[in-house]
Design an enzyme around this catalytic site. Sequence first.
Site, short mmCIF file in Angstrom:
data_model
loop_
_atom_site.label_atom_id
_atom_site.label_comp_id
_atom_site.label_asym_id
_atom_site.label_seq_id
_atom_site.Cartn_x
_atom_site.Cartn_y
_atom_site.Cartn_z
N CYS A 172 0.81 -1.22 0.00
CA CYS A 172 0.00 0.00 0.00
C CYS A 172 0.84 1.27 0.00
O CYS A 172 0.29 2.38 -0.03
CB CYS A 172 -0.95 -0.01 1.19
N HIS A 312 -3.06 7.59 6.54
CA HIS A 312 -3.27 6.28 5.90
C HIS A 312 -4.66 5.80 6.25
O HIS A 312 -5.37 5.28 5.39
CB HIS A 312 -2.18 5.32 6.37
N GLU A 322 -1.53 4.96 14.13
CA GLU A 322 -1.16 6.13 13.31
C GLU A 322 -1.43 7.42 14.06
O GLU A 322 -0.62 8.36 14.02
CB GLU A 322 -1.90 6.13 11.98
N LYS A 343 -10.11 7.62 2.58
CA LYS A 343 -10.49 6.21 2.40
C LYS A 343 -11.90 5.95 2.94
O LYS A 343 -12.50 4.92 2.59
CB LYS A 343 -9.49 5.29 3.09
N HIS A 348 -9.93 1.61 0.19
CA HIS A 348 -8.47 1.51 0.18
C HIS A 348 -8.00 1.00 -1.18
O HIS A 348 -8.24 -0.15 -1.54
CB HIS A 348 -8.02 0.56 1.29
N PHE A 407 1.87 -3.52 3.99
CA PHE A 407 2.25 -4.81 4.55
C PHE A 407 3.73 -5.06 4.28
O PHE A 407 4.25 -4.74 3.22
CB PHE A 407 1.44 -5.92 3.89
#
Length: 420
Positions: A172, A312, A322, A343, A348, A407
């Site tokens: 991502c 994010h 975050e 998002k 996403h 990831f």
Amino acid sequence: MDKGMEGHKRVVVTGMGLVSPVGNDVETTWSNLLAGKSGGGPITSFDATEDFACRIGCEVKDFDPLSVMDKREVRRHDRVSQFAVAASAEALASAGLEGPPPGGDPGRFGVIFGSGIGGIATFEEQHRKLIEQGPNRVSPFFIPMFIPDISAGLISIRWNLRGPNYATVSACASSAHAIGDAMRHIRHGDADIMIAGGAEATITPMTFAGFSSMKAMSIRNDDPSGASRPFSADRDGFVMGEGAGALVLESLEHAEARGAEILGEIAGYGLSADAHHITAPPPGGYGAQAAMRMALDYAHAAEEDVDYVNAHGTSTMADAIETEAIKAVLGEHAYDIVVGSTKSMTGHLLGAAGALEAIVSLMVCRTGKIPPTINFTEADPACDLEYAHAGMMERTVDLALTNSFGFGGHNVCLAIRGWN
């Protein structure tokens, strides 16, 4: 990292293009984001039966690949590359370009285009052919349709761009890495102009099965438009999106020499690794902190200079980490800014998320309008900043940070400045 050393070229944005779940261009996407419109709905691109735990997503609507490709090309290019070419075409048009500038050297114009997964729909289709019909029925175009770097190659071929050319694959964080890398190539003199961004088209049975097995996706199947709810205490997972974002980056000197309109500046780039876990961020988000601090350092900016953070913000439990990282970096100033997650509306976009959200951040700096983070229903004590839950906000934004985490522990932060 040169950390913005004096004497290196400033890098500006002169073009932007989008294909998103809430619009197939920048203008439509932006107006729908400001209006708080969700791109969520039941899956239509495959038969998401009750065997699938998650049956909702943020699909691109009414996209016509024939607007940028002929029928033969459409058959030979996966949906991910169709998105990439469409976004790049809009970005080039908005930059006033049809390829290298007249009299320009194609070798000074490059492309970096990321994708976390690539042509997964093609992979699934051709694997079925292999199993059901045998190896001789697999398409000779399977490999170039599937590989994640092919979008960068197609963009290069279509517009005769012969400079630095490759793909970034960091889950991502892929398209955020692409933008940061492109900026550095220009700063260090490898190119004068670059197309940078990313694309993703992963609303497929295999992808849904995999993410659902991880229990990473929302299962609010009865409320697709309200399922993505970043920073809300009752968030239960991310909602898959798809699309592409592309930016035209240039050295300031190059843009001024050709009389281009300057839309903003990529002022800083921070990148780090968590070195912690294959999917989960570490407590405290020290990798995210490192990326944000590096981006600020690169931009010669102080913590109190930040006006907006495009988080994010995936609508998972990681939203709290975050938030903690933002507060660790900005201190008490974190309570003076707006933190947003688009998002909540786009879902996403995985490897394309960073490019879309860089464009959102540029638009925030240009307009002073901040899109809302929709679907907030329940306060989370761990998420105690201003997230624009009440609707679109207006304020002057000179410096924005946009975060992308992938990831594998990949972290990217871009520092974006408005242009006066």
